[in-house]
Motif scaffolding. Structure first.
Motif, PDB file in Angstrom:
ATOM      1  N   THR A 111      32.597  71.383  27.127  1.00  0.00           N
ATOM      2  CA  THR A 111      34.034  71.142  27.258  1.00  0.00           C
ATOM      3  C   THR A 111      34.713  72.307  26.555  1.00  0.00           C
ATOM      4  N   THR A 188      37.008  68.544  39.897  1.00  0.00           N
ATOM      5  CA  THR A 188      37.875  67.496  39.331  1.00  0.00           C
ATOM      6  C   THR A 188      38.044  67.710  37.827  1.00  0.00           C
ATOM      7  N   GLU A 189      36.934  68.075  37.188  1.00  0.00           N
ATOM      8  CA  GLU A 189      36.965  68.299  35.743  1.00  0.00           C
ATOM      9  C   GLU A 189      38.025  69.333  35.372  1.00  0.00           C
ATOM     10  N   LYS A 192      41.717  67.444  36.393  1.00  0.00           N
ATOM     11  CA  LYS A 192      42.089  66.038  36.198  1.00  0.00           C
ATOM     12  C   LYS A 192      43.239  65.866  35.192  1.00  0.00           C
ATOM     13  N   GLY A 193      43.253  66.665  34.138  1.00  0.00           N
ATOM     14  CA  GLY A 193      44.311  66.531  33.121  1.00  0.00           C
ATOM     15  C   GLY A 193      45.683  66.794  33.732  1.00  0.00           C
ATOM     16  N   SER A 219      37.973  57.596  37.429  1.00  0.00           N
ATOM     17  CA  SER A 219      37.488  57.269  36.074  1.00  0.00           C
ATOM     18  C   SER A 219      38.407  57.882  35.032  1.00  0.00           C
ATOM     19  N   HIS A 220      38.821  59.126  35.296  1.00  0.00           N
ATOM     20  CA  HIS A 220      39.724  59.770  34.338  1.00  0.00           C
ATOM     21  C   HIS A 220      41.055  59.027  34.275  1.00  0.00           C
ATOM     22  N   THR A 223      40.851  55.931  32.165  1.00  0.00           N
ATOM     23  CA  THR A 223      40.882  56.066  30.701  1.00  0.00           C
ATOM     24  C   THR A 223      42.337  56.139  30.212  1.00  0.00           C
ATOM     25  N   ARG A 224      43.234  56.633  31.065  1.00  0.00           N
ATOM     26  CA  ARG A 224      44.632  56.772  30.634  1.00  0.00           C
ATOM     27  C   ARG A 224      45.500  55.600  31.063  1.00  0.00           C
ATOM     28  N   SER A 246      32.120  52.587  34.418  1.00  0.00           N
ATOM     29  CA  SER A 246      33.379  53.340  34.438  1.00  0.00           C
ATOM     30  C   SER A 246      34.606  52.435  34.585  1.00  0.00           C
TER      31      SER A 246
END
Ligand SMILES: C[S@@+](CC[C@H](N)C(=O)[O-])C[C@H]1O[C@@H](n2cnc3c(N)ncnc32)[C@H](O)[C@@H]1O
Length: 371
Positions: A111, A188-189, A192-193, A219-220, A223-224, A246
């Motif tokens: 990361t 996506t990684e 995604k943010g 999934s991301h 989490t939010r 997930s």
């Protein structure tokens, strides 16, 4: 930081053009012609998991030890790493090898402060799967077929030829399918943010991601914004290795046949349907079929969000221009401009209500049903 990066990118484009105007054209052509050397070397290093073995080793590793972990010949590994060091990936100092800022992003668990990482999966997919498709490019341009159709010896007059795309070809290889889904997770990684920030996802109670792959994006979001129900509909190969903790639901389905009972049931109660990075894999005709299938199944006040990169947005954007070729040889498809999307939406009963620029290569296109 973002502004600085944009300035540097503009400057780099300017310098590239200046260089190309001054350098002997044969030199410029040679630099481009050898681009695949660099991709192959990065692919080989990823395949050997060099970055993973070096991960967390602040003092680096000896070439010998690294070779042992990678199952490689030490001398040849050193030569590979020396070549990669010349473009900033890895550093070779005497007998030891170290990560650099660039090589670290190739390791599986990486990361970065920007929230990106895991690009190694995409590197490997390009190296092991897309390589052979790029090799057929001239034939693809001559015949209008895909690389995989050409490899199968299909002719344009053959009805099978038009349907033969990378998805079909990968049906014969679980390994290639896993590499494909891994590469999609990498993309996506990276985005995604910014995508999570660009749209009010929290306002929806039931979100369906059509062709949502292994569920990385939902999934991301989960989490939010955990309060909504989230379902991925995709082909079964996308779920092969999923982590079912997930919190999202996975449902097998085909976006060309959403009238099938289980898909119908999920879509009827969805207030938001997402198509992320899907339509660029399909011709106008197939994209219209997908959009019309969605239109027929969702309620009148549901929202459709299409997430894509747009063509013709940034001058000199190599990735966007070459991604269009990748869509051509792999899927007989294309990247589209905003006007192209608007036409698709209009022809399938949708209206574009918003086009949101994000801090990622993607645009969020928000649509509602025309009443
Ligand atoms: C380019 S990937 C995008 C994946 C994901 N939406 C993302 O942005 O990472 C295309 C996805 O469409 C799925 N797909 C292809 N054909 C499909 C079909 N007929 N029905 C449902 N999903 C399909 C693939 O399995 C894959 O997950």
């Amino acid at each position: 930081m973002k502004v600085l990066l944009q300035l540097v990118q503009g400057f780099r484009l300017f310098l590239r053009r200046l260089h190309d105007a001054l350098a002997p054209p044969e030199l410029v052509a040679t630099e481009h012609m050898t681009g695949f050397w660099r991709a192959a070397a990065l692919g080989a290093a990823t395949n050997l998991k060099v970055a993973d073995h070096l991960s967390g080793k602040l003092d680096g590793m000896s070439v010998q030890e690294l070779a042992l972990h990678c199952g490689a010949d030490p001398n040849r590994l050193r030569r590979l790493l020396t070549a990669l060091a010349s473009i900033g990936f890895f550093q070779v100092k005497g007998e030891r090898v170290f990560h650099t800022r660039l090589s670290a992003c190739l390791s599986a668990g990486s990361t970065t402060p920007e929230g990106s990482g895991q690009i190694g999966k995409a590197v490997e997919f390009q190296y092991r799967v897309q390589w052979k498709n790029w090799n057929e490019l001239a034939g693809v341009i001559k015949t209008g077929l895909t690389s995989s159709a050409l490899r199968r010896g299909l002719e344009a007059s053959d009805p099978e030829a038009g349907r033969h795309c990378l998805f079909r070809e990968m049906d014969g290889s679980a390994q290639e399918q896993n590499l494909f889904h891994g590469a999609m997770e990498s993309v996506t990684e990276l985005s995604k943010g910014p995508l999570a920030q660009a749209f009010p996802w929290e306002q929806f109670s039931s979100i369906v991601d059509l062709g949502g792959g292994s569920g990385a994006f939902l999934s991301h979001l989960h989490t939010r914004f955990p309060q909504s129900r989230k379902t991925v509909i995709d082909r079964p190969d996308a779920f092969r290795d999923i982590d079912d903790k997930s919190g999202i639901f996975f449902q097998e389905g085909d976006f060309f046949n959403l009238a099938e009972a289980k898909s119908q049931e999920v879509l009827a109660v969805a207030d938001l349907v997402v198509l992320k990075h899907i339509l660029h894999d399909w011709s106008d005709e197939d994209s219209l079929r997908i959009l019309k299938q969605i239109h027929a199944q969702i309620s009148d006040n549901a929202t459709l969000v299409v997430i894509e990169t747009l063509s013709g947005e940034m001058e000199g954007d190599l990735i966007a221009s070459f991604a269009d070729l990748e869509m051509m040889h792999s899927f007989q498809a294309k990247e589209r401009s905003l006007e192209d999307f608007q036409q698709l939406f209009e022809s399938s009963g949708f209206r574009l209500t918003q086009s949101v620029v994000t801090l990622s290569p993607f645009r969020v296109l928000v649509c509602e049903k025309k009443q």
